[in-house]
Design an enzyme around this catalytic site. Structure first.
Site, PDB file in Angstrom:
ATOM      1  N   ASP A 116      71.902  -4.316  59.545  1.00 61.39           N
ATOM      2  CA  ASP A 116      71.070  -5.904  58.798  1.00 61.39           C
ATOM      3  C   ASP A 116      71.727  -6.368  57.398  1.00 61.39           C
ATOM      4  O   ASP A 116      70.960  -5.274  56.873  1.00 61.39           O
ATOM      5  CB  ASP A 116      69.918  -6.194  59.637  1.00 61.39           C
ATOM      6  CG  ASP A 116      70.207  -5.415  61.219  1.00 61.39           C
ATOM      7  OD1 ASP A 116      71.203  -6.125  61.740  1.00 61.39           O
ATOM      8  OD2 ASP A 116      69.122  -5.870  61.620  1.00 61.39           O
ATOM      9  N   ASP A 134      75.098  -9.688  65.856  1.00 56.23           N
ATOM     10  CA  ASP A 134      74.827 -10.054  66.237  1.00 56.23           C
ATOM     11  C   ASP A 134      74.816 -11.992  66.470  1.00 56.23           C
ATOM     12  O   ASP A 134      74.258 -12.604  67.330  1.00 56.23           O
ATOM     13  CB  ASP A 134      72.900 -10.209  64.678  1.00 56.23           C
ATOM     14  CG  ASP A 134      72.617  -9.126  65.346  1.00 56.23           C
ATOM     15  OD1 ASP A 134      72.634  -8.232  65.723  1.00 56.23           O
ATOM     16  OD2 ASP A 134      71.436  -8.386  64.006  1.00 56.23           O
TER      17      ASP A 134
END
Length: 156
Positions: A116, A134
């Site tokens: 991330d 995401d």
């Protein structure tokens, strides 16, 4: 097929951006992009969304997430083939979800965790870091819900 093309584009963008982060950042390094709002921050998430189950024993967590991701991809593809002629926009939203799921599944398979790097914050509120996959999942779910209400089903 457009479904598989969208998946390929999402996965390519996701993996490219993650590769750029890994090559140019050290773990936990953060660079301010928009002061007080947006940073690029390299972190990993061994759990699900919002680090759900991140602290669970890894001996079952990793296989569990691989299995869930694989089943999700299978279900999304079956749904696509069922909906593609009846509700084409809804079906294409599934491609965004599937592309995001596959992008994160690749990380889980290779690394045991998801990379991330998109770090959004405002005042004292800090949103959990996320990535292109995401984002694709969230946009896909939003479009799927939107088209569920507004797209008319075609008689096939």
């Amino acid at each position: 097929m457009l479904y598989f093309l969208i998946i390929a584009i999402v996965v390519a963008l996701d993996q490219l951006t993650k590769m750029l982060i890994v090559e140019n950042f050290t773990l936990f390094q953060s660079v301010v992009v928009i002061p007080g709002f947006f940073n690029l921050t390299y972190v990993t998430n061994p759990g699900a969304a919002f680090s759900l189950l991140a602290g669970a024993d890894s001996w079952w967590r990793h296989p569990f997430f691989l299995l869930v991701g694989g089943v999700a991809l299978l279900v999304l593809t079956v749904m696509y083939f069922h909906l593609r002629h009846k509700t084409p926009y809804q079906a294409l939203a599934l491609a965004l979800i599937a592309g995001g799921a596959l992008g994160n599944l690749i990380d889980r398979f290779r690394l045991g965790a998801v990379i991330d790097f998109i770090d959004i914050h405002w005042s004292n509120y800090h949103w959990p870091a996320f990535n292109v996959a995401d984002s694709s999942i969230c946009v896909g779910v939003g479009l799927f819900l939107f088209f569920s209400f507004f797209e008319k089903e075609k008689n096939v």
